[in-house]
Design an enzyme around this catalytic site. Sequence first.
Site, PDB file in Angstrom:
ATOM      1  N   TYR A   1     -53.721  17.658  47.811  1.00 41.94           N
ATOM      2  CA  TYR A   1     -53.423  16.443  48.573  1.00 41.94           C
ATOM      3  C   TYR A   1     -54.222  16.418  49.867  1.00 41.94           C
ATOM      4  O   TYR A   1     -54.222  17.379  50.658  1.00 41.94           O
ATOM      5  CB  TYR A   1     -51.922  16.403  48.879  1.00 41.94           C
ATOM      6  CG  TYR A   1     -51.483  15.288  49.787  1.00 41.94           C
ATOM      7  CD1 TYR A   1     -51.411  13.984  49.325  1.00 41.94           C
ATOM      8  CD2 TYR A   1     -51.136  15.540  51.115  1.00 41.94           C
ATOM      9  CE1 TYR A   1     -51.001  12.954  50.160  1.00 41.94           C
ATOM     10  CE2 TYR A   1     -50.721  14.521  51.951  1.00 41.94           C
ATOM     11  CZ  TYR A   1     -50.665  13.229  51.467  1.00 41.94           C
ATOM     12  OH  TYR A   1     -50.265  12.209  52.296  1.00 41.94           O
TER      13      TYR A   1
ATOM     14  N   GLY B   1     -50.791   9.654  51.399  1.00 39.38           N
ATOM     15  CA  GLY B   1     -49.672   8.730  51.241  1.00 39.38           C
ATOM     16  C   GLY B   1     -49.586   8.245  49.815  1.00 39.38           C
ATOM     17  O   GLY B   1     -49.648   9.026  48.855  1.00 39.38           O
TER      18      GLY B   1
ATOM     19  N   HIS C   1     -55.135   6.474  61.415  1.00 37.10           N
ATOM     20  CA  HIS C   1     -53.835   6.976  61.863  1.00 37.10           C
ATOM     21  C   HIS C   1     -53.663   6.884  63.381  1.00 37.10           C
ATOM     22  O   HIS C   1     -52.562   7.130  63.886  1.00 37.10           O
ATOM     23  CB  HIS C   1     -53.650   8.425  61.417  1.00 37.10           C
ATOM     24  CG  HIS C   1     -53.374   8.571  59.948  1.00 37.10           C
ATOM     25  ND1 HIS C   1     -54.183   8.029  58.977  1.00 37.10           N
ATOM     26  CD2 HIS C   1     -52.378   9.222  59.271  1.00 37.10           C
ATOM     27  CE1 HIS C   1     -53.721   8.328  57.781  1.00 37.10           C
ATOM     28  NE2 HIS C   1     -52.614   9.031  57.924  1.00 37.10           N
TER      29      HIS C   1
ATOM     30  N   ASN D   1     -51.083  15.711  60.671  1.00 36.18           N
ATOM     31  CA  ASN D   1     -49.716  15.898  60.160  1.00 36.18           C
ATOM     32  C   ASN D   1     -49.078  17.178  60.683  1.00 36.18           C
ATOM     33  O   ASN D   1     -49.638  17.897  61.493  1.00 36.18           O
ATOM     34  CB  ASN D   1     -49.673  15.786  58.632  1.00 36.18           C
ATOM     35  CG  ASN D   1     -50.189  17.026  57.919  1.00 36.18           C
ATOM     36  OD1 ASN D   1     -50.461  18.063  58.518  1.00 36.18           O
ATOM     37  ND2 ASN D   1     -50.328  16.917  56.611  1.00 36.18           N
TER      38      ASN D   1
ATOM     39  N   ARG E   1     -11.345  19.249  85.620  1.00 33.89           N
ATOM     40  CA  ARG E   1     -10.875  20.493  85.012  1.00 33.89           C
ATOM     41  C   ARG E   1     -11.562  20.841  83.698  1.00 33.89           C
ATOM     42  O   ARG E   1     -11.400  21.958  83.191  1.00 33.89           O
ATOM     43  CB  ARG E   1      -9.360  20.470  84.833  1.00 33.89           C
ATOM     44  CG  ARG E   1      -8.812  19.374  83.942  1.00 33.89           C
ATOM     45  CD  ARG E   1      -7.273  19.391  83.990  1.00 33.89           C
ATOM     46  NE  ARG E   1      -6.703  18.128  83.589  1.00 33.89           N
ATOM     47  CZ  ARG E   1      -6.227  17.873  82.375  1.00 33.89           C
ATOM     48  NH1 ARG E   1      -6.252  18.815  81.432  1.00 33.89           N
ATOM     49  NH2 ARG E   1      -5.706  16.698  82.104  1.00 33.89           N
TER      50      ARG E   1
END
Length: 536
Positions: free
Chosen positions: A52, A59, A82, A191, A277
Site C-alpha cells: 500500500y 485510500g 494532502h 501518515n 472539601r
Amino acid sequence: MTVIRTGSPLDWREVCAVAAGAPLELSAQARERIGAARALVEQIIARGMRAYGVNTGVGALCDVVVSPAEQHTLSHNILMSHAVGVGASLGAQETRAIMAAAINNYAHGHSGVRVELVERLVALLRADCLPEVPALGSVGYLSHMAHIALVCVGAGHVNWRGERISGAEALRRLGLEPLSLEAKEGLSLVNGTPCVTGLAALALQRAHRLLDWADAVAAMSFENLGGQMVAFDAGSLAYRVSPGLAQVGARMRAALLGSGLLAAALGRRTQDPLSMRTIPHVHGAARDVLAATAEVVNRELASTTDNPIIAGTPEEPRVFSQAHAVGASIALAMDSLAVAVAQVAAMAERRLDRLVNPLVSGLPAFLAQASGTRSGFMIAQYTAAALVAQNRREAAPASLDGGVTSGLQEDHLCHATPAALKALAVIDNSGRIFGIELLAAVQAYDLQPIAAERAPYTQALYSQVRAVLPTYRDDRPLADDITRAFHMIMDDGPPPLPGPLTVRPSRDFCIPAPTDCVAGSAAASANDALPGAVGT
C-alpha cells in the site's frame, strides 16, 4: 541539552524538551535501523510485492497498481494533495513537537524512508526553521505532516527568524537542495500519529503545570474562605484509594501549614461546600487521569504508527498494510485529559464565585475596595463562567465524531489530532480561569477582616503576585491583570511546597491506623504524602 534518539524511543518529556528548543540528533544505531528499513523497501519494489502506498494508490485507490516509473510521482503528489490544512498556523512549540515525534517514529526502523529524509527534518529543527502548519483540517492525521514535509521538497512556507519565506528560499539559505522523494516516502511523511503524539506531549506538560497551580491557588481560596482542614486529613483521605488524591491532600496540607487564618476558623462549620472539601478528590482524580495519559503517550512514542509497516529480512521482506496509523488510544486519552482539566477549572470558578459573593465569603461584595462606585471582580467572575462553558463545549469527545472519507475505504475516524488540539484549548482556558481565581484570592487577602497570619506558603504566593500587580481599585482594565496572571501560571510552575513530600510505607494503599490521623488541624504535617510529579 541535546536530545538523542538512540535505540530507545523518546518519551513525552524529551519531546517537550525538543519543542522548547533543545536540538534533536540521531544516534548511529537509529540511522542504521532507518537504512535497513529502506533496504527492505527496495527489495519489495524489486520483487513486485504489492504494498500500500509503495506501488499502489492510497485510500480508496489502494487497489490501483502504480508502476516503478510512477512511484516518485506518487510520493510527490501525496504531499501536494494532502497539504489541505486551513486556519491559523500552529505555534513554534507545537510544530517542533510534531517534528520530534515524526523523527522518533521513523527511527523505529519500520517506515522505509531514507536517512537523508529524516536528517532533513533534523536540520530544520536544528536551524529552528519551522514549516508553516495550519492547525485545522485533520480527521486523524495527514494534513499537519504534509505541510511540514512540503518544505523538504522546496515547497510550502516556513517561519524563520521572524520572517515568513518560501520553503525553497529556506532550503537555499540553509545550503540544502530540495529532496526528490522515492517510493513510499510521500506516504510515510503524512501518515502515522506524530501530529497527535507531539501535541499530546505538550498537553501533558501544560496540564501538569496547571494542576500544580490549581492546588496552590485553591489553597489560597480555601484559606480566605476559612475552610476546615479536616478535609485534607491524611487518615480520612486514605479510605479512598487514589494516588492522585493522596498526593493532592499532602500538597494542601503543606501549602496551608501554619495558617493563622485557618486556626481561627477551626470548628466554625461541620463541613465546607463541595468546591472546597473535594479539592483532593477532584484535583486528585485529574492527576490520576494525567498519569494514565502519560502512559498512553509514551506507549504511542514506543510504537511504530506507519502504514504500511516494513519488516522482515532482505531475504524475506514483509509488508503489513493495515491500521497502525489509527490513533484510537491516544484520541481517547486526549478526550479524557480535556474532561479532567475542564472539571478542575469548573470547580475553580465555583470557589471564585464564593470569594466575590458577600453572602458566603464574609468579605466586601465582589472584592471591591468601595461598594457602589466600584465593581471589583464582579465581571471577572462572568469571564470565568464563560470560559467554563467554553470548556464544556471543547471537552465533548472528538473520538466519537466519526465520519466517512475516501469513498467508504476509511469509514471509521478517531479524530485524534483534533482531540489533542481541543485538550490544549481547554488547558489554555483553564489557565485563564485559575489566573482570575489567583487574582481574586490575593485581593481577598487584602480585604480580610480577620487579623491573623497567612500560611508561609500562601504568603509567598501573595507576595509574588503583589510584586508585579498592586491591589485592584477599579483603576485600570482588569483584563491586563488577568493576562499577567495567565502567563504567570502557564509559563512556569508555582513555588515549591515546603518540606519533603515522602511516601508513607504502606501495602496497596492500606488505611492507616487512627493514630496516624492528623485531627484536621491547620498545622498538619506534609510528610505523609505521595511524591510530587505525576507521569514520570
